[in-house]
Design a protein around this motif. Structure first.
Motif, short mmCIF file in Angstrom:
data_model
loop_
_atom_site.label_atom_id
_atom_site.label_comp_id
_atom_site.label_asym_id
_atom_site.label_seq_id
_atom_site.Cartn_x
_atom_site.Cartn_y
_atom_site.Cartn_z
N MET A 46 0.75 -1.19 -0.01
CA MET A 46 -0.05 -0.06 0.18
C MET A 46 0.81 1.15 -0.08
SD MET A 46 -3.36 0.47 2.20
CE MET A 46 -4.52 -0.87 1.86
N ARG A 47 0.34 2.29 -0.78
CA ARG A 47 1.06 3.56 -0.53
C ARG A 47 0.76 4.36 0.30
NH1 ARG A 47 -0.79 5.07 -6.26
NH2 ARG A 47 -1.44 6.76 -4.67
N GLU A 48 1.09 5.73 0.47
CA GLU A 48 0.89 6.47 1.46
C GLU A 48 -0.74 6.79 1.71
OE1 GLU A 48 1.53 11.18 3.01
OE2 GLU A 48 2.69 10.26 1.09
N ARG A 49 -0.98 6.75 2.84
CA ARG A 49 -2.56 6.76 3.19
C ARG A 49 -2.69 8.34 3.40
NH1 ARG A 49 -3.78 4.62 7.71
NH2 ARG A 49 -2.08 3.53 8.28
N TYR A 50 -3.69 8.95 2.97
CA TYR A 50 -4.06 10.19 3.23
C TYR A 50 -5.38 10.35 4.37
CZ TYR A 50 -1.36 10.95 -0.63
OH TYR A 50 0.00 11.25 -1.50
N ALA A 51 -5.68 9.37 4.76
CA ALA A 51 -6.78 9.29 5.72
C ALA A 51 -6.17 8.93 7.11
CB ALA A 51 -7.92 8.33 5.41
N SER A 52 -6.27 9.78 8.00
CA SER A 52 -5.76 9.65 9.44
C SER A 52 -6.58 8.84 10.16
CB SER A 52 -5.40 10.78 9.94
OG SER A 52 -6.48 11.62 10.10
N GLY A 53 -5.92 7.95 11.21
CA GLY A 53 -6.92 7.35 12.21
C GLY A 53 -7.08 5.87 11.68
N ILE A 54 -6.73 5.57 10.29
CA ILE A 54 -7.23 4.30 9.94
C ILE A 54 -6.05 3.36 9.78
CG2 ILE A 54 -8.18 2.81 7.96
CD1 ILE A 54 -9.92 5.47 7.23
N ASP A 55 -6.15 2.20 10.49
CA ASP A 55 -4.84 1.25 10.63
C ASP A 55 -4.88 0.65 9.26
OD1 ASP A 55 -6.38 -1.59 10.43
OD2 ASP A 55 -7.31 -0.34 12.41
N ASP A 56 -3.71 -0.14 8.81
CA ASP A 56 -3.15 -0.61 7.64
C ASP A 56 -4.15 -1.81 7.13
OD1 ASP A 56 -1.42 1.11 7.24
OD2 ASP A 56 0.32 -0.33 8.11
N ALA A 57 -4.57 -2.69 8.12
CA ALA A 57 -5.33 -3.91 7.95
C ALA A 57 -6.95 -3.21 7.56
CB ALA A 57 -5.67 -4.58 8.95
N THR A 58 -7.35 -2.11 8.27
CA THR A 58 -8.85 -1.71 7.73
C THR A 58 -8.62 -1.04 6.41
OG1 THR A 58 -9.32 -1.37 10.05
CG2 THR A 58 -10.46 -0.28 8.49
#
Length: 160
Positions: free
Chosen positions: A1-13
């Motif tokens: 997975m690349r960089e996430r822009y949504a905070s507070g969401i873990d990688d598995a979710t």
């Protein structure tokens, strides 16, 4: 997975939501192509009204799947809307090419909208249970649009 822009969401979710959204992306793209198949080939009484309506519903479908694709990227995933993937992943059967009458197309397309609406409601529940309320909210908005357009299209069916 690349960089996430949504905070507070873990990688598995985030990965689970990406998979869920990509499945719905395939369904929405497939439904949009089915609506164009209908748009191009319907004939008979009421043709022009349904033909014009399908231009509007197609625009709403493309807006919906664009929003879904953008959410996938926000979560760090890759939106996968290539045609081969859509064919593999969509829950819809191949649109019939042997129908022409407005009422046949209206029934067929309305049923397809209802199938996608049901799938979206399942996805809303899954996203909510996973704790991703933003994805659930996005899918709820798409579901409302699909329900409304199913009603618009279905209202053109002859009364029994």
């Amino acid at each position: 997975m690349r960089e996430r822009y949504a905070s507070g969401i873990d990688d598995a979710t985030a990965q689970k939501m990406t998979d869920l959204l990509n499945a719905n992306l395939a369904n929405l793209i497939d439904l949009s192509m089915d609506s164009k198949q209908c748009h191009w080939n319907l004939q008979g009484t009421g043709f022009i009204g349904v033909h014009q309506l399908l231009d509007d519903t197609y625009d709403r479908l493309t807006e919906a799947f664009d929003t879904v694709a953008e959410r996938i990227v926000i979560l760090g995933g890759k939106a996968n809307g290539i045609s081969k993937r859509v064919v593999e992943d969509s829950i819809l059967e191949t649109y019939p090419t042997d129908i022409t009458e407005v009422d046949q197309h209206v029934r067929e397309l309305t049923n397809r909208y209802k199938t996608i609406a049901a799938s979206l409601r399942e996805a809303i529940d899954t996203a909510g249970e996973a704790g991703d309320e933003d994805t659930a909210d996005l899918l709820t908005e798409v579901s409302r649009t699909i329900d409304k357009d199913a009603w618009f299209i279905g209202a053109n069916a002859p009364k029994k």
